[in-house]
Write an enzyme that holds these catalytic residues in place. Sequence first.
Site, PDB file in Angstrom:
ATOM      1  N   LYS A 165      47.959  35.814  47.587  1.00  0.00           N
ATOM      2  CA  LYS A 165      47.772  35.351  46.211  1.00  0.00           C
ATOM      3  C   LYS A 165      49.026  34.633  45.773  1.00  0.00           C
ATOM      4  O   LYS A 165      50.121  34.923  46.276  1.00  0.00           O
ATOM      5  CB  LYS A 165      47.526  36.540  45.264  1.00  0.00           C
ATOM      6  CG  LYS A 165      46.806  36.146  43.984  1.00  0.00           C
ATOM      7  CD  LYS A 165      45.315  36.046  44.236  1.00  0.00           C
ATOM      8  CE  LYS A 165      44.540  35.740  42.983  1.00  0.00           C
ATOM      9  NZ  LYS A 165      43.114  36.022  43.201  1.00  0.00           N
TER      10      LYS A 165
HETATM   11  N1  GLU Z   1      40.579  33.351  43.376  1.00  0.00           N
HETATM   12  C1  GLU Z   1      39.346  33.764  43.981  1.00  0.00           C
HETATM   13  C2  GLU Z   1      39.346  35.266  44.201  1.00  0.00           C
HETATM   14  O1  GLU Z   1      40.041  35.987  43.541  1.00  0.00           O
HETATM   15  C3  GLU Z   1      39.015  32.952  45.222  1.00  0.00           C
HETATM   16  C4  GLU Z   1      40.030  33.007  46.328  1.00  0.00           C
HETATM   17  C5  GLU Z   1      39.738  32.034  47.471  1.00  0.00           C
HETATM   18  O2  GLU Z   1      38.719  31.382  47.456  1.00  0.00           O
HETATM   19  O3  GLU Z   1      40.584  31.969  48.363  1.00  0.00           O
HETATM   20  O4  GLU Z   1      38.582  35.773  44.981  1.00  0.00           O
END
Ligand code: GLU
Length: 401
Positions: A105
Amino acid sequence: MNSGSAWDSALSQLEEAARTMDLDPGVLEVLRNPRRALEVSIPVRMDDGSIVVYKGYRVHHNTSRGPSKGGIRYHPAVTLDEVKALAMWMTWKCAVVGIPFGGAKGGVVVDPRKLSQAELQRLTRRYAYEILPLIGPERDIPAPDLGTNEQIMAWIMDTYSTREGYSVPSVVTGKPLAIGGSAGRGLATARGVMYVTLATMKHLGMSVEDARVVVQGFGNVGAGTVELLHQQGCVIVGVSDVQGGVYSPSGLSPQGLRTHETAAGRVMGYEGGVLIPAAIEGQLTERNADRVKATVIVEAANGPTTPEADEIFKDRGILVVPDILANAGGVTVSYFEWVQDLQAYYWSEDEVNDRLRQIMERSYVDVLEVAEERKVTMRTAATILGVGRVAEAHVTRGLYP
Ligand code: GLU
């Protein structure tokens, strides 16, 4: 025991799963700690000529099952601990739906609504430059999250590609279609929430038309969920965003939502209904969990329920369908996007949606089976499933050196 932060919640969920599955203490120790965390300073020339330095992060929680994957968040309240929690949840999420990624993240401490488009572009490009050592199609693949969108992904893709000297669409997902995005990615998280909500209703014998649904959050995920569940025939009785809420017992239409009278504070649910938190973590806590009237909670946001609230819901017989299952549609279609980019061969939207449906329905059943077999909540079951798959990969690979 819990100070209420996302990181505390993530650790306590992991420990609960580890206890139930008798996880090796050494493996637990590995999984408790993010693999690496980078903190960067992002100096940005503002439109008025001044320089502002923003703080940013990128965390890789685990890469045992593949390159790490996870969104980038632009929000004024971002902290390293929050990004660590979100990265850990990405690891379990990817494992729960069986896609070959680890968890990551990123975040920047900024309110993107206060920046001009030009400032946002300069901030994004400099942040992308600062995290270059961590990202790449085989390494770590960012995506949108709260406060970011496909335009921001396009700037990241361009910054990375300019450095490489050729176009690398697979370095980031959630891009615009014109530069290698996937059909269906924009609504994928909401569509996944819809499939999981329908699977839950089927499992509980609830009728879709009689279901009363309340959604907290009207961003990409919340608004999409309202639209898709409305199309399925669910009655949306309440919706809220950061400014307040609208409530109508006879049902809101996605188009007419803005015209309804506001009744803030009603997002807690509606008797016999489904509550869908689709905003941010830490929304359902020990302070409001006893007032929730819904019989089912489907977590479209990451980490909306604290462990204390989870206990209360368990005692009250309220079924919580956890984030790492319910909102995994976004990263699942991100996986499809990455595969399409690597092959330079693109699928139709029907193909994307159909494969997404299969994965979400199968994952729901997989989690339910663990929950019934071990007599644990859906959250603990999903965490056991995710942790088990990651631990197996970790143990099979062995420890370096
Ligand atoms: N931000 C989204 C999540 O929390 C998608 C993450 C992604 O597609 O890599 O799942």
